[in-house]
Design an enzyme around this catalytic site. Structure first.
Site, short mmCIF file in Angstrom:
data_model
loop_
_atom_site.label_atom_id
_atom_site.label_comp_id
_atom_site.label_asym_id
_atom_site.label_seq_id
_atom_site.Cartn_x
_atom_site.Cartn_y
_atom_site.Cartn_z
N ASN A 1 -0.05 1.56 -4.86
CA ASN A 1 0.68 2.31 -3.85
C ASN A 1 0.06 3.71 -3.84
O ASN A 1 0.26 4.48 -4.78
CB ASN A 1 2.17 2.39 -4.18
CG ASN A 1 2.96 3.19 -3.17
OD1 ASN A 1 2.41 3.91 -2.35
ND2 ASN A 1 4.27 3.08 -3.25
N ALA B 1 0.83 6.34 -2.49
CA ALA B 1 1.79 7.44 -2.52
C ALA B 1 2.33 7.71 -3.92
O ALA B 1 3.06 8.68 -4.12
CB ALA B 1 2.95 7.14 -1.56
N CYS B 2 1.97 6.88 -4.89
CA CYS B 2 2.50 6.97 -6.25
C CYS B 2 1.46 7.62 -7.17
O CYS B 2 0.34 7.14 -7.30
CB CYS B 2 2.84 5.56 -6.75
SG CYS B 2 3.26 5.46 -8.50
N GLY B 3 1.86 8.72 -7.83
CA GLY B 3 0.96 9.41 -8.75
C GLY B 3 0.51 8.54 -9.91
O GLY B 3 -0.67 8.58 -10.30
N ARG C 1 -2.11 6.25 -8.57
CA ARG C 1 -3.37 6.98 -8.32
C ARG C 1 -4.09 7.28 -9.64
O ARG C 1 -5.31 7.14 -9.74
CB ARG C 1 -3.11 8.28 -7.55
CG ARG C 1 -2.72 8.07 -6.10
CD ARG C 1 -2.72 9.37 -5.31
NE ARG C 1 -1.91 10.42 -5.91
CZ ARG C 1 -0.63 10.63 -5.66
NH1 ARG C 1 0.02 9.84 -4.80
NH2 ARG C 1 0.01 11.63 -6.22
#
Length: 140
Positions: A8, A10-12, A15
């Site tokens: 995802n 948008a997920c730190g 990432r």
């Protein structure tokens, strides 16, 4: 090495996990699981291979977990899986699958357990936490 990350962007945590995989010199297959969720069989296999229960693999934060009544301890694994497949945001992330194993990489450093030790050097997470030193060795 074949590596797949259910990601995802948008997920730190997701990432950071992706960046650690790349720091090992691997370009993984990236599956945006919100757009392309795993099949029921794939999800069951990932959960089992990671040594988790279905409930362990459900994301509660920032999801419809409570409003769907998934906090009911009497729900079966099949009911939980149905909810995860109907609402992929409920699938915790990131799952990473490699020939060395499968992990729900929370925290992101768990991915190091299933990657070869071929890191290209230091790695620092987005929040500034140092994970690998200049020689690619894990900082404890």
């Amino acid at each position: 090495m074949n590596v797949t990350i259910y990601h995802n962007p948008a997920c730190g945590t997701s990432r950071n996990t992706l960046a650690m995989i790349r720091n090992a010199g691997i370009e993984p297959a990236i599956i945006d699981y919100l757009a392309t969720p795993p099949s029921r069989a794939e999800l069951i296999k990932m959960i089992a291979d990671a040594g988790l229960t279905v409930r362990d693999a459900i994301r509660q934060k920032d999801t419809p977990y409570a409003e769907l009544g998934l906090d009911n301890p009497e729900l079966s694994d099949n009911q939980l899986l149905d909810a995860m497949l109907a609402h992929p945001i409920l699938i915790n992330r990131p799952f990473v699958v490699t020939p060395l194993g499968t992990r729900l990489s929370r925290p992101s450093e768990l991915v190091l357990e299933i990657l070869p030790e071929t890191h290209k050097g230091a790695f620092t997470k987005e929040d500034g936490e140092k994970v690998l030193d200049a020689e690619g060795k894990r900082i404890v």
